[in-house]
Design an enzyme around this catalytic site. Structure first.
Site, short mmCIF file in Angstrom:
data_model
loop_
_atom_site.label_atom_id
_atom_site.label_comp_id
_atom_site.label_asym_id
_atom_site.label_seq_id
_atom_site.Cartn_x
_atom_site.Cartn_y
_atom_site.Cartn_z
N LYS A 15 61.73 41.85 -6.82
CA LYS A 15 60.98 41.18 -7.45
C LYS A 15 62.51 41.13 -8.85
CE LYS A 15 57.48 39.63 -11.08
NZ LYS A 15 56.48 40.21 -11.25
N MET A 51 35.04 39.89 27.04
CA MET A 51 36.66 40.41 27.84
C MET A 51 36.02 41.97 27.58
SD MET A 51 38.12 40.60 30.50
CE MET A 51 39.33 39.01 30.33
N PHE A 72 52.83 49.93 -8.23
CA PHE A 72 51.83 48.83 -8.32
C PHE A 72 52.21 47.73 -6.98
CE2 PHE A 72 49.29 44.93 -8.37
CZ PHE A 72 48.08 45.72 -8.33
N GLN A 73 51.21 48.56 -6.04
CA GLN A 73 51.75 47.23 -4.30
C GLN A 73 52.88 47.41 -3.67
OE1 GLN A 73 50.60 43.25 -6.06
NE2 GLN A 73 48.27 43.63 -4.85
N GLU A 125 47.01 36.17 4.62
CA GLU A 125 48.37 36.32 5.15
C GLU A 125 48.44 36.96 6.84
OE1 GLU A 125 47.50 38.20 2.96
OE2 GLU A 125 48.29 37.65 1.22
C1 TPP Z 1 42.52 42.38 17.04
C2 TPP Z 1 41.90 42.99 18.39
N1 TPP Z 1 40.81 43.69 18.61
C3 TPP Z 1 40.16 44.33 19.74
C4 TPP Z 1 40.40 43.61 20.92
C5 TPP Z 1 39.96 44.21 21.70
N2 TPP Z 1 39.39 42.88 23.02
C6 TPP Z 1 40.02 42.39 23.98
S1 TPP Z 1 38.78 40.71 24.65
C7 TPP Z 1 37.94 41.22 23.02
C8 TPP Z 1 37.00 40.44 23.13
C9 TPP Z 1 36.95 39.01 22.50
O1 TPP Z 1 35.61 37.90 22.19
P1 TPP Z 1 36.17 36.45 22.09
O2 TPP Z 1 36.43 36.58 21.29
O3 TPP Z 1 33.75 36.30 21.82
O4 TPP Z 1 35.90 35.94 23.60
P2 TPP Z 1 35.05 36.35 24.76
O5 TPP Z 1 35.91 37.76 25.35
O6 TPP Z 1 33.68 36.05 25.14
O7 TPP Z 1 35.73 35.00 25.53
C10 TPP Z 1 37.66 42.16 22.36
C11 TPP Z 1 37.06 43.75 21.15
C12 TPP Z 1 41.92 43.14 20.83
N3 TPP Z 1 42.50 42.29 21.38
N4 TPP Z 1 42.18 42.31 19.52
#
Ligand code: TPP
Ligand code: MG
Lengths: 176, 573
Positions: B161, B477, B111-112, B49
């Site tokens: 529902k 990042m 439920f749900q 979803e």
């Molecule tokens: C749902 C979620 N969890 C954690 C983060 C924290 N976060 C920001 S950037 C990142 C790394 C992203 O990794 P990747 O997709 O490999 O991108 P890259 O920075 O390596 O280009 C994380 C864990 C986030 N923004 N969103």
């Protein structure tokens, strides 16, 4: 709370379920502090009125009203500064008042124009309405009797009439 | 005409012009899926979803029309909370319908059952629980109205529902009557005049364009204002494409990973004309040090944004398109009466910064593959009106920096919430909305793993998006922050380049897939991908893990402290 550090918001809202949650949730989410909150029906059954006392320190009042205005069920908001409003509050208090203290308590009640609602063997329940400071003062003086239980409604407020047209600031629809 | 609640819901969605919805059925919403069979609405069956929500967002980004998603109660409703929060922060119009247990058992831990209204209240512009089938057409009308007008945003209808099964008398309301909802579009004439005056006096003006330009469909008006006044424009992460990058007045993106010129022009400006932007912390850096000498004109449709972060000298509440068009007139009128300050010395200073501090990276012939090189290669081998979606992380910043956005509505990203996993479903939604356009998702390896299963949806529905994974084997990042601010103590950021095997995984999901390790294979592989138009394509670019995003304003610092590039020795050759 000191006189004048708060703002009074008189908020007209749709009379539907969940509206109080929306308003309270917004305050919690954005870190605005509520001192007191009273919700009451209005002359028009489609609406209710919330009188909200907001801590002026926790957020600029203008942000609070603008965020509140974004809630769809909020119809209008009037902002009153403490100086421009008549405020009243109601207090119910049960004190320890057996035979020997009863007449003293009754005297005090008379001075504060409080009503005696209920009398028991060892206690009595008083009702007093007035400005919040008056309720504070009465509470102090009742303290020596021993307070069993105390409830206050929170303030309700309306603009002072002589200044209503100039000082009642309607802040919806939103404009800068 | 008598209809069931379910039929009335579908008919109401049709009346609102819904052509496509994204969703996945389940117990509580089952009755509504039945009349869907006869409906003109195309339904796209997602695999999770969250995907439905992001697809609806991508659709809305690309088309400007509200995205519609429908899911069942309980876990499905909670699965769509992330896209709602995402759309709420980025002001994306969404209408989400959730099934709910029958009214008769609400509050019994059925439920749900979950309190969808309560859970989604803080992340929707408004939400409705339907308690009477007779209300359905009115609520649907109100929902679309609220989602798409004023400051757009997501709304939710919670649909029990038993309401779906009850009968109602069909009737479509002519008007929406919401006494507490009257967005002010017009703006105050005096303030518009004052704004024109400030613009005429300013010696170092900058237009700070935000996502509101795109929401208001004001890109043309903005172009007219900029060309009339000669004032340069920065486009925030949410406004990339709102002003063409190729235009000589375009300074590109400001903020934490903006370019030096955009950041510094704002810092040195004496007038900042904020149009549909909200002084987000990723743009301002330390607020006290932000554009210290600038007077502020702030135009926004949401009065709560004016003065929320920085007090404007001229606040204007209104729709960006309408206000900018009137600003243009006011400027012309002002010029007829007054002299205008000469901003050519300012523009020379700005040009100097552009010359001295361009974005930079270096791709060595036999060195590791640089992510920026891959992005520029895709950019240079696709049509200029290609729609690009990204995830969140380094790859997102590089895409925003290195792509050339010359058209509005070509950049689909998660700005405010920063939702990893946004790219793939958002790209699918965008392609559904704009099948005539090439759509690329430029994704991170970490992000890809969060929502990749929607490529199954794309294959099944023949939605031929193209995906570039910038596979640096890291949560890049986060690694960058650990590199810069935690003395290279890397904690839980390594992902591995080949676990999973992205090519096999993509193939298993019905895609064509390629792997690229070396610079010389980049362009030929992109060209191969461009030839495929009947199914999704995935390219696994093995990029340099040590590359960091620059420029960078360290968090908590003033924009004056922008670091332009890596210290000598950082990154691999
Ligand atoms: C749902 C979620 N969890 C954690 C983060 C924290 N976060 C920001 S950037 C990142 C790394 C992203 O990794 P990747 O997709 O490999 O991108 P890259 O920075 O390596 O280009 C994380 C864990 C986030 N923004 N969103
Ligand atoms: Mg990565």
């Amino acid at each position: 709370m000191e006189q004048g550090t708060h703002h009074i918001l008189s908020v007209l809202v749709e009379n539907k379920f969940g509206v109080l949650t929306r308003v309270a949730g917004l305050f919690a989410r954005r870190g605005y502090n509520i001192f007191s909150l009273a919700v009451s029906p209005t002359e028009d059954e489609r609406y209710s009125r919330m009188t909200i006392l907001v801590d002026g320190e926790s957020a600029p009042i203008e942000q609070v009203t603008r965020q509140l205005n974004k809630l769809i069920p909020v119809i209008s908001i009037s902002e009153l500064s403490a100086a421009d409003a008549v405020e009243r509050e109601l207090m119910l208090v049960t004190i320890v008042a057996g035979q020997d203290a009863r007449s003293q308590a009754t005297e005090l009640a008379a001075i504060f124009e409080a009503k005696i609602l209920d009398v028991g063997y060892e206690s009595m329940t008083l009702m007093v309405a007035g400005q919040p400071e008056k309720l504070d003062a009465m509470t102090d003086l009742l303290e020596p009797f021993g307070i069993v239980e105390l409830q206050r409604t929170g303030r309700i407020a309306l603009p002072k009439l002589s200044r209503q047209s100039s000082k009642l600031r309607v802040v919806k629809p939103g404009s800068a | 005409m008598k209809l069931t609640g379910a039929q009335a819901l579908i008919k109401s969605l049709e009346m609102e012009g819904t052509e496509v919805m994204f969703g996945l059925p389940g117990g509580a919403i089952l009755p509504v899926y039945d009349p869907l069979i006869e409906s003109s609405i195309r339904h796209i069956l997602v695999r999770h979803e969250q995907g439905a929500g992001h697809m609806a967002e991508g659709y809305a980004h690309a088309t400007g029309r509200p995205g519609v998603a429908m899911v069942t109660s309980g876990p499905a409703a909670t699965n769509i909370v992330t896209p709602l929060a995402d759309a709420y922060l980025d002001s994306i119009p969404l209408v989400v319908i959730t099934g709910q247990v029958p009214l008769s058992v609400i509050g019994t831990d059925a439920f749900q059952e979950c309190d969808t209204i309560g859970i989604t209240m803080p992340v929707t512009k408004h939400n409705w629980l339907v308690t009477d089938p007779q209300e359905i057409p009115r609520i649907v009308r109100e929902a679309f109205h609220v989602a798409t007008t004023g400051r757009p945003g997501p709304v939710l209808i919670d649909f029990p529902k038993d309401i779906a099964n009850q009968m109602m008398d069909w009737g479509w309301p002519e008007l929406v009557d919401l006494p507490g909802y009257k967005p002010n579009l017009k703006g105050h004439p005096k303030q518009i005049k004052d704004a024109a005056r400030l613009m005429s006096e300013a010696k170092r003006p900058v237009i700070y364009a935000g996502g509101g330009i795109l929401k208001a469909r004001a890109a043309e008006a903005l172009l007219e204002l900029a060309e009339l006044t000669g004032i340069p424009v920065v486009t925030t992460l949410m406004a990339r494409g709102a002003f063409p990058d190729r235009h000589e007045l375009c300074l590109g993106m400001p903020g934490m990973h903006g370019n030096y010129t955009a950041i510094t022009a704002i810092q040195r400006s004496d007038l900042l004309i904020a149009l549909g932007s909200r002084f987000d912390d990723r743009v301002t850096g330390k607020v006290d040090g932000f554009a210290p000498d600038a007077k502020i004109i702030h135009v926004d449709i949401d009065p709560a944004e004016l003065g929320k972060v920085r007090r404007p000298d001229v606040p204007i509440v209104g729709d960006c398109k309408n206000i900018i068009e009137r600003l243009v007139k006011a400027v012309v009128a002002d010029r007829a009466k007054h002299d205008w300050a000469d901003i050519s010395p300012w523009m020379e200073t700005v040009r100097g910064w552009q010359r001295d501090f361009p974005l930079q990276y270096e791709q060595f012939e036999d060195g590791p593959l640089k992510p920026q090189f891959c992005i520029e290669a895709i950019r240079d081998h696709t049509p200029t009106d290609t729609i690009v979606a990204s995830g969140v992380g380094q790859h997102q910043m590089w895409t925003s920096q290195h792509w050339r956005f010359d058209h509005p509505y070509t950049w689909v990203n998660s700005g405010g919430l920063g939702t990893m996993g946004f790219a793939i479903p958002a790209a699918i939604g965008a392609k559904v909305g704009r099948p005539d356009r090439t759509v690329w998702a430029i994704d991170g390896d970490g992000c890809f793993q969060m929502t990749a299963q929607e490529l199954v949806t794309a294959s099944a529905e023949r939605i031929p998006i193209k995906v570039a994974i910038l596979n640096n084997a890291y949560l890049g990042m986060v690694r960058q922050w650990q590199h810069l601010f935690y003395e290279e103590r890397y904690s839980e950021v390594y992902l591995s380049p080949d676990l999973p095997d992205y090519v096999k995984w993509a193939e298993a999901m019905g895609c064509i897939a390629f792997r690229v390790d070396s610079p010389e294979d980049v362009v030929p592989t992109i060209e191969k991908a461009n030839e495929i138009d009947d199914r999704p394509v995935v390219i696994d670019f093995r990029t340099d893990a040590s590359e960091n995003v620059y420029p960078m304003v360290p968090v908590g610092h003033s924009n004056d402290d922008v670091i332009v590039g890596p210290p000598a020795g950082e990154g691999s050759r």
